[in-house]
Design an enzyme around this catalytic site. Structure first.
Site, PDB file in Angstrom:
ATOM      1  N   HIS A  49       0.868  -1.171   0.000  1.00 49.47           N
ATOM      2  CA  HIS A  49       0.000   0.000   0.000  1.00 49.47           C
ATOM      3  C   HIS A  49       0.912   1.231   0.000  1.00 49.47           C
ATOM      4  O   HIS A  49       2.132   1.114   0.144  1.00 49.47           O
ATOM      5  CB  HIS A  49      -0.892   0.013   1.232  1.00 49.47           C
ATOM      6  CG  HIS A  49      -1.978  -1.017   1.198  1.00 49.47           C
ATOM      7  ND1 HIS A  49      -2.885  -1.167   2.217  1.00 49.47           N
ATOM      8  CD2 HIS A  49      -2.292  -1.964   0.275  1.00 49.47           C
ATOM      9  CE1 HIS A  49      -3.719  -2.138   1.928  1.00 49.47           C
ATOM     10  NE2 HIS A  49      -3.378  -2.640   0.757  1.00 49.47           N
ATOM     11  N   GLU A  51       1.519   3.646   2.138  1.00 51.65           N
ATOM     12  CA  GLU A  51       2.312   3.886   3.339  1.00 51.65           C
ATOM     13  C   GLU A  51       3.504   2.930   3.407  1.00 51.65           C
ATOM     14  O   GLU A  51       4.625   3.342   3.712  1.00 51.65           O
ATOM     15  CB  GLU A  51       1.444   3.724   4.594  1.00 51.65           C
ATOM     16  CG  GLU A  51       0.220   4.610   4.602  1.00 51.65           C
ATOM     17  CD  GLU A  51      -1.018   3.972   3.988  1.00 51.65           C
ATOM     18  OE1 GLU A  51      -2.127   4.368   4.394  1.00 51.65           O
ATOM     19  OE2 GLU A  51      -0.899   3.094   3.106  1.00 51.65           O
ATOM     20  N   CYS A  84      -1.335  -1.295   7.516  1.00 51.40           N
ATOM     21  CA  CYS A  84      -0.441  -0.137   7.406  1.00 51.40           C
ATOM     22  C   CYS A  84      -0.367   0.624   8.717  1.00 51.40           C
ATOM     23  O   CYS A  84       0.694   1.128   9.088  1.00 51.40           O
ATOM     24  CB  CYS A  84      -0.909   0.780   6.283  1.00 51.40           C
ATOM     25  SG  CYS A  84      -0.694   0.067   4.646  1.00 51.40           S
TER      26      CYS A  84
END
Length: 115
Positions: A49, A51, A84
């Site tokens: 993702h 992040e 995350c």
């Protein structure tokens, strides 16, 4: 400056399309003393993702009191990828996080945001 960094995160999110679908296109920047030191965006499903993409760029580097700007609330659940929010919490260098939108997904929906 916060607006400029969030706009940079938004620009990163555009790079995610269309490969990230059906995941949302999310962008992230990490800032140290008013300078972007890492950028990321949502990869193909099952990969990093935004992040995590940005966090991997600062891995092993010495920073203190970093700020993170992300266009969507970090995920707080483990799906195809680890949460995350947990990865951010484990990196004690992230001092502040700015989120532009709370994730409407009921698995998140504000759960990873502490004011």
């Amino acid at each position: 400056m916060d607006e400029m960094f969030m706009l940079a995160a938004l620009a990163q999110s555009r790079k995610a399309l269309p490969e990230c679908l059906p995941n949302p296109p999310v962008g992230c920047v990490i800032v140290d003393t008013q300078k972007i030191v890492a950028q990321g965006y949502t990869q193909v499903p099952g990969k990093h993702h935004a992040e995590a993409d940005a966090l991997k760029q600062i891995q092993g580097k010495a920073f203190n009191l970093l700020k993170m700007y992300v266009t969507l609330e970090p995920c707080s659940f483990h799906g195809r990828t680890p949460a995350c929010a947990l990865a951010i919490a484990e990196d004690c260098r992230i001092h502040e996080i700015y989120v532009s939108l709370v994730d409407p997904d009921p698995r998140n929906n504000g759960q990873s945001i502490v004011v």
